[in-house]
Design a protein around this motif. Structure first.
Motif, PDB file in Angstrom:
ATOM      1  N   ALA A  28       0.662  -1.269   0.000  1.00 54.40           N
ATOM      2  CA  ALA A  28      -0.029  -0.180   0.242  1.00 54.40           C
ATOM      3  C   ALA A  28       0.498   1.172   0.066  1.00 54.40           C
ATOM      4  N   THR A  29       1.887   1.279   0.423  1.00 53.42           N
ATOM      5  CA  THR A  29       3.088   2.603   1.062  1.00 53.42           C
ATOM      6  C   THR A  29       3.426   2.451  -0.423  1.00 53.42           C
ATOM      7  N   ILE A  58       0.818   4.081  -2.749  1.00 52.21           N
ATOM      8  CA  ILE A  58       0.524   6.111  -2.396  1.00 52.21           C
ATOM      9  C   ILE A  58       1.798   6.694  -2.933  1.00 52.21           C
ATOM     10  N   MET A  69       1.797   9.579  -6.089  1.00 52.25           N
ATOM     11  CA  MET A  69       2.222  10.854  -5.147  1.00 52.25           C
ATOM     12  C   MET A  69       3.299  11.425  -6.047  1.00 52.25           C
ATOM     13  N   TRP A 100       1.318   6.645   9.734  1.00 55.61           N
ATOM     14  CA  TRP A 100       1.110   7.668   9.215  1.00 55.61           C
ATOM     15  C   TRP A 100       0.711   8.973  10.096  1.00 55.61           C
TER      16      TRP A 100
END
Length: 271
Positions: A27-28, A31, A35, A200
């Protein structure tokens, strides 16, 4: 919702640790890719040596936390992890020279009493290892928050990428005999959604608040997790756990109110 989701997965400890951590890492990466596409640049992932140290601590805390969940009652885990802000205050005092006020030191004494009552119940019921892992998890997490506080750098992605460590350990233990999770959807949701958001926020908070204050917000889990587990699994906490948890919760509430009042009085005096 971390503990209920782990329990709903219904698997062995290493399979859940590996699957949960892998989902967080994937998932990181998604993301980060999004970005990069939007901004055209990569965000800060690991800000130097402080980031590496904090990452190791966050990764280790994931391991000790899951070990605690599998080796003692849920209420014991969340109430003992409630000791986090007190560890944060001590570490900030020792390493950052941020001496806690007298009210915080008094609160520590009451929290030691509360944790002592919970651990004494664990000793009588054979949960001493799980209780010890919960206490160690609180200490390690407080150390990670303190490192973030000391560096004042952007640490938002550090605990997410640090999930590589428990992922590697969990899969190394689970794969020889096969991953065993009865309901993997709960674990994937926990690792891919709940953990990235929670870590986070937890890693970003020390840029703006002291380590003890960040730890106190984290303690909302102390109140909510036993309620979710009681509603879902009908797991009633032991009497000593309720007494010790009540002391911890009351101490945290009183201390938080005192800190808020002190801050508002200080702001008024500066006007």
């Amino acid at each position: 919702m971390d503990i209920p989701l782990v329990r709903l997965g219904d698997g062995d400890i290493w399979s859940i640790l590996g699957m949960r951590s892998v989902a967080t890492v994937l998932a990181t990466l998604v993301i980060l890719g999004a970005m990069r596409l939007v901004s055209g640049t990569w965000p800060v992932l690991v800000p130097g040596r402080p980031g590496l140290l904090a990452g190791m601590l966050y990764g280790l805390s994931s391991l000790t936390f899951v070990l605690a969940v599998f080796n003692t009652a849920t209420a014991n885990v969340v109430f003992i992890v409630a000791f986090n802000p007190m560890f944060g205050a001590l570490l900030s005092w020792i390493f950052l020279k941020e001496k806690p006020p007298a009210a915080t030191l008094i609160s520590m004494l009451f929290m030691i009493l509360g944790v002592g009552l919970i651990v004494s119940g664990g000793l009588s019921s054979g949960h001493v290892f799980g209780d010890a892992m919960a206490l160690l998890s609180a200490l390690i997490l407080a150390a990670a928050i303190t490192v973030g506080r000391a560096s004042r750098r952007q640490m938002g992605f550090v605990p997410l990428l640090a999930a590589v460590l428990p992922a590697a350990l969990g899969l190394a233990q689970a794969l020889p005999s096969g991953v065993s999770v009865a309901h993997p959807g709960w674990i994937l949701f926990n690792g891919a959604v709940m953990m990235p958001v929670a870590f986070w926020c937890l890693a970003t908070g020390p840029r703006y608040l002291s380590a003890p204050e960040v730890g106190m917000f984290y303690l909302l889990e102390t109140v909510l997790a036993p309620i979710w587990v009681w509603l879902i699994f009908a797991e009633t906490p032991a009497t000593m756990t309720l007494v010790g948890g009540g002391i911890l919760t009351a101490t945290i509430a009183v201390h938080s109110l005192w800190m808020a009042r002190r801050k508002s009085v200080r702001q008024v005096s500066l006007m």
